[in-house]
Design a protein around this motif. Structure first.
Motif, PDB file in Angstrom:
ATOM      1  N   LEU A   1       0.841  -1.194   0.000  1.00 49.25           N
ATOM      2  CA  LEU A   1       0.000   0.000   0.000  1.00 49.25           C
ATOM      3  C   LEU A   1       0.880   1.250   0.000  1.00 49.25           C
ATOM      4  CD1 LEU A   1      -3.150   0.424   0.234  1.00 49.25           C
ATOM      5  CD2 LEU A   1      -2.703   1.092   2.597  1.00 49.25           C
ATOM      6  N   ASP A   2       0.626   2.124  -0.957  1.00 50.03           N
ATOM      7  CA  ASP A   2       1.341   3.387  -1.039  1.00 50.03           C
ATOM      8  C   ASP A   2       0.494   4.391  -0.251  1.00 50.03           C
ATOM      9  OD1 ASP A   2       3.295   4.986  -1.883  1.00 50.03           O
ATOM     10  OD2 ASP A   2       2.885   4.784  -4.040  1.00 50.03           O
ATOM     11  N   VAL A   3       0.934   4.756   0.945  1.00 50.60           N
ATOM     12  CA  VAL A   3       0.048   5.450   1.886  1.00 50.60           C
ATOM     13  C   VAL A   3      -0.179   6.928   1.533  1.00 50.60           C
ATOM     14  CG1 VAL A   3      -0.261   6.110   4.303  1.00 50.60           C
ATOM     15  CG2 VAL A   3       0.698   3.876   3.728  1.00 50.60           C
ATOM     16  N   VAL A   4      -1.450   7.308   1.584  1.00 53.46           N
ATOM     17  CA  VAL A   4      -1.837   8.693   1.382  1.00 53.46           C
ATOM     18  C   VAL A   4      -2.129   9.347   2.734  1.00 53.46           C
ATOM     19  CG1 VAL A   4      -3.528  10.209   0.279  1.00 53.46           C
ATOM     20  CG2 VAL A   4      -2.899   8.059  -0.828  1.00 53.46           C
ATOM     21  N   ASP A   5      -2.742   8.550   3.624  1.00 54.65           N
ATOM     22  CA  ASP A   5      -3.121   9.115   4.916  1.00 54.65           C
ATOM     23  C   ASP A   5      -3.178   8.030   5.999  1.00 54.65           C
ATOM     24  OD1 ASP A   5      -3.806  11.042   6.730  1.00 54.65           O
ATOM     25  OD2 ASP A   5      -5.864  11.315   6.004  1.00 54.65           O
ATOM     26  N   VAL A   6      -2.885   8.450   7.228  1.00 58.17           N
ATOM     27  CA  VAL A   6      -2.998   7.544   8.378  1.00 58.17           C
ATOM     28  C   VAL A   6      -3.802   8.256   9.461  1.00 58.17           C
ATOM     29  CG1 VAL A   6      -1.748   6.290  10.185  1.00 58.17           C
ATOM     30  CG2 VAL A   6      -0.732   6.490   7.918  1.00 58.17           C
ATOM     31  N   GLU A   7      -4.854   7.618   9.940  1.00 56.25           N
ATOM     32  CA  GLU A   7      -5.600   8.170  11.091  1.00 56.25           C
ATOM     33  C   GLU A   7      -5.380   7.221  12.256  1.00 56.25           C
ATOM     34  OE1 GLU A   7      -9.921   8.755  10.283  1.00 56.25           O
ATOM     35  OE2 GLU A   7      -9.273   8.400   8.225  1.00 56.25           O
ATOM     36  N   ILE A   8      -5.011   7.771  13.388  1.00 51.31           N
ATOM     37  CA  ILE A   8      -4.777   6.908  14.542  1.00 51.31           C
ATOM     38  C   ILE A   8      -6.089   6.703  15.297  1.00 51.31           C
ATOM     39  CG2 ILE A   8      -3.523   6.740  16.734  1.00 51.31           C
ATOM     40  CD1 ILE A   8      -1.470   8.623  14.935  1.00 51.31           C
ATOM     41  N   ILE A   9      -6.412   5.467  15.583  1.00 48.24           N
ATOM     42  CA  ILE A   9      -7.650   5.166  16.322  1.00 48.24           C
ATOM     43  C   ILE A   9      -7.330   4.966  17.799  1.00 48.24           C
ATOM     44  CG2 ILE A   9      -9.731   3.742  16.421  1.00 48.24           C
ATOM     45  CD1 ILE A   9      -8.922   2.586  13.650  1.00 48.24           C
ATOM     46  N   GLY A  10      -6.424   4.052  18.079  1.00 45.78           N
ATOM     47  CA  GLY A  10      -6.069   3.779  19.478  1.00 45.78           C
ATOM     48  C   GLY A  10      -4.568   3.579  19.588  1.00 45.78           C
ATOM     49  N   THR A  11      -3.946   4.256  20.546  1.00 45.50           N
ATOM     50  CA  THR A  11      -2.494   4.097  20.671  1.00 45.50           C
ATOM     51  C   THR A  11      -2.182   2.854  21.501  1.00 45.50           C
ATOM     52  OG1 THR A  11      -2.508   5.495  22.610  1.00 45.50           O
ATOM     53  CG2 THR A  11      -2.001   6.561  20.493  1.00 45.50           C
ATOM     54  N   SER A  12      -0.932   2.454  21.474  1.00 39.93           N
ATOM     55  CA  SER A  12      -0.501   1.278  22.216  1.00 39.93           C
ATOM     56  C   SER A  12       0.977   1.447  22.539  1.00 39.93           C
ATOM     57  CB  SER A  12      -0.719   0.037  21.334  1.00 39.93           C
ATOM     58  OG  SER A  12       0.000  -1.069  21.822  1.00 39.93           O
ATOM     59  N   SER A  13       1.321   1.164  23.794  1.00 38.46           N
ATOM     60  CA  SER A  13       2.756   1.219  24.096  1.00 38.46           C
ATOM     61  C   SER A  13       3.126   0.051  24.999  1.00 38.46           C
ATOM     62  CB  SER A  13       3.122   2.548  24.746  1.00 38.46           C
ATOM     63  OG  SER A  13       2.492   2.652  25.987  1.00 38.46           O
TER      64      SER A  13
END
Ligand code: 4AD
Ligand code: MG
Length: 447
Positions: free
Chosen positions: A97-109
């Motif tokens: 996938l050639d990324v156009v956009d990323v939306e973060i839903i839930g973080t994780s650490s």
């Protein structure tokens, strides 16, 4: 909202911009590039983030900030990723996938299961998370394909699904392996197999099957035993023992074929040798009598690879014997007519040889052991009642089961397949604990 595309389906969207809901399994990067390993439960694939694309879309400041956020996303963060689907020969999956956009839903650490190696106990303690790994996903997909093929086979062959109860007033198999529970001040047992109820079903509806969880309080700590597992039982009237084996063989082949057809990606992830699976579908299964197996085992004893314990006629096999004999034939093998002494009370004796019963265990090749146990059932009221007493059981607990022999008793046979044994065999995994979402073993009930 744009409709989400599942990763397994991206091949149908080459050249299109799609949106995917996924988790970040792993990532790496260099300079202006970030390589995101995405997973959504259907497959894993790579999304490539190129910083200038973000800058073009959001401007210098916001684009850079967005790129930095993505760069620092923790493992298992959840995201919506939009991008252009490209064919990519270098990746095993074949697409990228050639990324156009990323939306973060839930973080994780600090996700506990990192891409490094972990011990089995640690992984089992984190089973609720371990299930997200690529290998576990593949095994669960195979399990699903087996269940699907199973229902299809029975429905296509005139069987009716007949659900047997889980709580029961009597034992179906060996009483030493029963889980007892308190049922309003009376003892009740967790089902070991739906078989006895299914026999009632067969007299009412003809060909029947069930599929549900069963329980064995077995103190066996082996790579083939669970205390809770799923069994598929089938029962059919007017069928002889040989015809019963034909049904079982066709059934097992249909499941293997179903996995080859519907879970090819999972087999590839697991690096399962599919030529072996194809061979099992194409080759007739072996059918051999227990006493002949004992002779063969005795004849080959001490040879290279045949380092099993010596057995006499009348002894039960251990797993080294089962492994050796199924490898000897190289295909799934029905071992028939075992001694009555170590088989269940309901089995019909071989005509003229009451020491042996009309039964068969199907042994999978490659060391996977018994996957099916089946038999022709005793149809005579008096003989069955005597067997029940001889096995130390109380005929009063089985009055309903005996009734099936009082009112129009007919020859009938059936079998039970252990789903997780089948999954282990087809997936080619080492241990049965990976074949069920949350394994129950003697020392494990959590999570
Ligand atoms: O051979 P079993 O004990 O046969 C029966 O229960 C019959 N009543 C079935 C029938 O005729 N309807 O169990 C059937 C299968 C085994 O061949 C094996 O695949 C699986 O169930 N099995 C187990 N799987 C996981 N863990 C265990 N502890 C198992 N015990 C049996
Ligand atoms: Mg058995």
């Amino acid at each position: 909202m744009t409709e989400l595309v599942m990763i397994k389906d991206v091949s149908k969207h080459v050249g299109e911009t799609v949106k995917i809901g996924a988790w970040l399994a792993d990532k790496s990067g260099k300079g202006k590039l970030q390589f995101l390993q995405l997973r959504d439960g259907t497959a894993f694939f790579q999304a490539v983030v190129f910083k200038p694309n973000f800058i073009e879309k959001y401007g210098e400041e916001d684009g850079t900030a967005k790129f930095e956020t993505v760069k620092h996303l923790g493992q298992e963060s959840s995201v919506y990723v939009t991008g252009l689907v490209k064919e990519d020969e270098r990746s095993k999956f074949g697409y990228e996938l050639d990324v156009v956009d990323v939306e973060i839903i839930g973080t994780s650490s600090e996700y506990p299961i990192t891409p490094k190696e972990h011990g089995t106990d640690f992984l089992l303690d984190h089973r609720h998370l371990w299930l997200r790994s690529k290998r576990q996903m593949a095994i669960m997909q195979i399990r699903n394909a087996i269940i699907y093929a199973s229902y299809k086979f029975f429905q296509d062959n005139g069987f009716i699904k007949f659900d047997s109860p889980i709580l029961s007033g009597n034992a179906a198999e060996n009483t030493t392996e029963l889980f007892e529970t308190d049922y309003f001040d009376n003892p009740a047992y967790l089902s070991q197999s739906g078989q006895l109820y299914l026999e009632a079903g067969a007299m009412a509806l003809g060909r029947v099957f069930d599929f549900g969880p069963v329980f064995r309080a077995e103190k066996s700590k082996t790579r083939r035993h669970l205390t809770e597992f799923w069994m598929m039982d089938a029962e059919y009237p007017f069928v002889s023992h040989d015809e019963s084996l034909d049904i079982q063989e066709a059934y097992v082949k249909s499941m293997i074929q179903g996995v080859l057809d519907n879970a090819a990606y999972a087999l590839e992830v697991l690096e399962r040798d599919t030529t072996m699976l194809q061979k099992y579908v194409a080759t007739p299964f072996k059918r051999v009598a227990y006493d002949e197996v004992i002779d063969i085992l005795q004849a080959h004893e001490g040879e290279e690879g045949a380092d099993y314990e010596h057995l006499e006629h009348g002894d039960d096999f251990g797993s080294p014997h089962e492994t050796w004999i199924s490898n000897f034939y190289g295909v799934p093998t029905f071992v028939c007519n075992y001694p009555a002494s170590f088989k269940a009370f309901y089995m019909k004796p071989v005509l003229g040889n009451p020491e042996r019963v009309l039964c068969a265990d199907l042994l999978a090749p490659e060391g996977y052991g018994e996957i099916i146990g089946g038999s022709e059932r005793e149809t005579d009221y008096d003989l069955l009642e005597k067997k029940i007493i001889d096995f130390g059981l109380d005929p009063k607990d089985y009055d309903w089961y005996l009734d099936l022999r009082r009112f129009g008793s007919v020859p009938h046979a059936g079998f039970g397949l252990g789903l997780e044994r089948m999954v282990t065999f087809i997936a080619g995994t080492e241990h049965i604990r990976e074949a069920i979402p949350f394994p129950r073993m003697i020392n494990r009930i959590k999570p």
